[in-house]
Design an enzyme around this catalytic site. Structure first.
Site, PDB file in Angstrom:
ATOM      1  N   LYS A 180       0.876  -1.177   0.000  1.00 29.53           N
ATOM      2  CA  LYS A 180       0.000   0.000   0.000  1.00 29.53           C
ATOM      3  C   LYS A 180       0.910   1.222   0.000  1.00 29.53           C
ATOM      4  O   LYS A 180       1.668   1.461   0.936  1.00 29.53           O
ATOM      5  CB  LYS A 180      -0.905  -0.019   1.238  1.00 29.53           C
ATOM      6  CG  LYS A 180      -2.239   0.672   1.029  1.00 29.53           C
ATOM      7  CD  LYS A 180      -2.146   2.174   0.895  1.00 29.53           C
ATOM      8  CE  LYS A 180      -1.904   2.831   2.230  1.00 29.53           C
ATOM      9  NZ  LYS A 180      -1.645   4.296   2.081  1.00 29.53           N
ATOM     10  N   SER A 234       4.009   7.129  11.106  1.00 29.13           N
ATOM     11  CA  SER A 234       3.960   7.871  12.367  1.00 29.13           C
ATOM     12  C   SER A 234       3.847   6.937  13.566  1.00 29.13           C
ATOM     13  O   SER A 234       3.402   5.784  13.446  1.00 29.13           O
ATOM     14  CB  SER A 234       2.762   8.830  12.358  1.00 29.13           C
ATOM     15  OG  SER A 234       1.569   8.081  12.460  1.00 29.13           O
ATOM     16  N   CYS A 289      12.573  10.789   8.804  1.00 23.55           N
ATOM     17  CA  CYS A 289      12.605  10.405  10.217  1.00 23.55           C
ATOM     18  C   CYS A 289      14.031  10.461  10.743  1.00 23.55           C
ATOM     19  O   CYS A 289      14.248  10.475  11.949  1.00 23.55           O
ATOM     20  CB  CYS A 289      11.971   9.046  10.427  1.00 23.55           C
ATOM     21  SG  CYS A 289      12.672   7.778   9.414  1.00 23.55           S
ATOM     22  N   GLU A 386       8.684  15.028  17.630  1.00 27.19           N
ATOM     23  CA  GLU A 386       9.069  15.123  16.228  1.00 27.19           C
ATOM     24  C   GLU A 386       8.130  16.077  15.489  1.00 27.19           C
ATOM     25  O   GLU A 386       6.930  15.822  15.398  1.00 27.19           O
ATOM     26  CB  GLU A 386       8.993  13.734  15.578  1.00 27.19           C
ATOM     27  CG  GLU A 386       9.478  13.716  14.140  1.00 27.19           C
ATOM     28  CD  GLU A 386       9.436  12.320  13.523  1.00 27.19           C
ATOM     29  OE1 GLU A 386       8.388  11.659  13.628  1.00 27.19           O
ATOM     30  OE2 GLU A 386      10.448  11.905  12.945  1.00 27.19           O
TER      31      GLU A 386
END
Ligand code: UN1
Length: 487
Positions: A180, A234, A289, A386
């Site tokens: 996906k 996330s 990230c 973050e």
């Protein structure tokens, strides 16, 4: 085959066919630099599409797993050639749909071909170990076997590298895949589907869906037909994925956020440290990230470093990501921009001083000027949470002990850098820093294709990705006690 990309709407790749979503629903993707420009229309896949793709992957599994690995690898070589031949197109598409500066998109498109070539080599490496038997006439060995159909859920920020670094090991060890793609970068990922289709991959071995995680992605996690889920994204979504997958005994691997520190010791080569700080914090508009979120500088060189960093920020070209000289382009969409600007405002409210940037830098594009803070407390939001954008903060420290303690005082542990010539500091850092990816005199971002990639603490879950480490997640290890017949 390429009409699936140029045609509108584009289609999913399921069971070796290009298919519209079962519901017929589509979504429009826009260019974050020029939001009036529609870059494509894509299937809004839902649970029905995911479940059809899982069925196709399960059907294809037995014969794919039975194929000698060298024959599986042959498809990788062909797909890598196709990807390489269209690398410039992929880079342009990536830049248009998610705003990564072209200079970085080009490198990422080529990296995808390299990952496939590396993974193809796994076909000739051991998949088990032979042990000395404990009884006569016995073969005692381990064997790594494929799992079955696996679900891969990938983000938009590395829209070709991450899909490929997950699917390549999955496939080479004999699994079949439902992928996906990140909602914001479907076109880039569909190039991968096309490359394998052109390479003649058997139907159902690789299935690729566009659409949202909450629909198609959730079904991959829920459906008992997938034997493993690899997710990059996330923290909040990842934790939900882990709960749902483990509840049904499905193997799960998570690559989540980071809050990556870069430590500058007084003996560092300052210009190199400045360059790495700029690249780590601002390339891809800080949407990695592995981006540098905190820069900790030893007190003797703090002022000098800050001045040089601000000069570098002022010299960096910001704007249209399709301009090959631009280093910092827009963030991915309006909501992301608003979120980042909100975090900047809160940081001001917490007593932080903006030394550079701090505001939107284009009326049309979702561009935020590279932003540098100082004066934030270690427990301020920007110092520990973050914020996925071009924002970094400076901190001053006195001793290595203090720097290490403060660098480690966050829940994340993905990457970390130190700039120094001191071997003692390097050894302490590599042994004690709470990060899975450790850099000495280089920036916090980046991932070579042939070595493990992954975080510690709250940054990840399960075995690391890439390199030989990938075999852990994509195979199951069995031990065989094979005693010979008595006669
Ligand atoms: C890199 O720094 O080149 O989503 C890779 C991310 C990471 C990958 C970083 N999983 O940003």
């Amino acid at each position: 085959m390429s009409e699936t990309l140029t045609g509108s709407p584009a289609r999913n790749y399921v069971g070796g066919e290009w298919r519209d979503s079962a519901s017929g629903d589509t979504y429009e993707k826009r260019n974050p630099w020029r939001p009036s420009e529609v870059t494509g229309v894509y299937p809004s896949s839902d649970a029905d599409d995911a479940s059809a793709a899982i069925d196709a992957a399960r059907e294809a599994f037995p014969s794919w797993a039975a194929l000698p690995a060298g024959q599986r690898a042959a498809f990788f070589g062909k797909a890598a050639n196709v990807l390489e031949a269209r690398a410039e197109q992929i880079a342009q598409d990536m830049t248009a749909e998610m705003g990564k500066p072209l200079r970085e998109s080009r490198l990422e498109a080529l990296r995808a071909a390299t990952i496939l070539r590396y993974a193809a080599g796994e076909a000739w490496r051991p998949v088990g170990e032979m042990y000395a038997p404990s009884v006569a006439n016995q073969r005692l060995y381990t064997l790594r076997r494929p799992l079955g159909a696996v679900g891969l859920i990938t983000p938009w920020n590395f829209p070709i590298a991450i899909p490929v670094w997950k699917l390549a090991p999955a496939l080479i060890y004999g699994n079949t895949v439902v992928l996906k793609l990140g909602y914001e970068a479907p076109r880039t990922g569909l190039h991968v589907a096309e490359s394998f289709a052109e390479a003649g991959l058997p139907a159902g071995v690789l299935n690729v869906l566009t659409g949202s995680g909450s629909k198609a992605g959730a079904e991959l996690v829920r459906n008992p037909g997938t034997r493993a889920i690899s997710f990059t994204g996330s923290v909040a979504v990842g934790q939900g994925v882990r709960e749902a997958a483990t509840a049904r005994d499905c193997r799960v691997q998570l690559e989540l956020g980071g809050h990556n520190p870069l430590i500058v010791m007084a003996d560092a080569e300052l210009d190199r440290a400045v360059e790495a700080s700029f690249a780590g914090a601002f390339w891809s508009a800080g949407q990695k990230c592995t981006a540098t979120r905190r820069i900790l500088v030893q007190d003797e060189v703090y002022d000098e470093f800050r001045d040089r960093l601000l000069a570098r920020v002022a010299a960096g070209k910001v704007g249209d990501p399709a301009d090959p000289e631009v280093e910092v382009g827009p963030v991915v969409h309006e909501a992301a921009m608003d979120e980042i600007l909100g975090a900047i405002e809160r940081a001001r409210g917490e007593g932080g001083t903006v030394l550079a940037g701090g505001e939107r830098a284009d009326d049309d594009g979702y561009l935020i000027a590279p932003t540098v803070f100082e004066g934030l407390a270690d427990d301020a939001e920007l110092s520990c949470e973050e914020v996925f954008g071009p924002v970094t903060s400076l901190y001053c420290f006195a001793t290595l002990d203090e720097a290490m303690e403060r660098a480690n005082a966050v829940r994340f542990g993905l990457s970390a850098s130190i700039f120094t010539r001191d071997l003692y500091a390097v050894q302490r850092f590599s042994e004690e820093i709470g990060a899975g990816i450790i850099h000495v005199n280089s920036q916090t971002a980046g991932a070579d294709v042939h070595v493990p990639f992954g975080g510690v603490k709250g940054s990840g879950w399960g075995p690391h990705e890439q390199g030989r480490a990938a075999i852990e997640f994509y195979t199951e290890l069995v031990t065989v006690y094979q005693d010979a017949p008595l006669a």
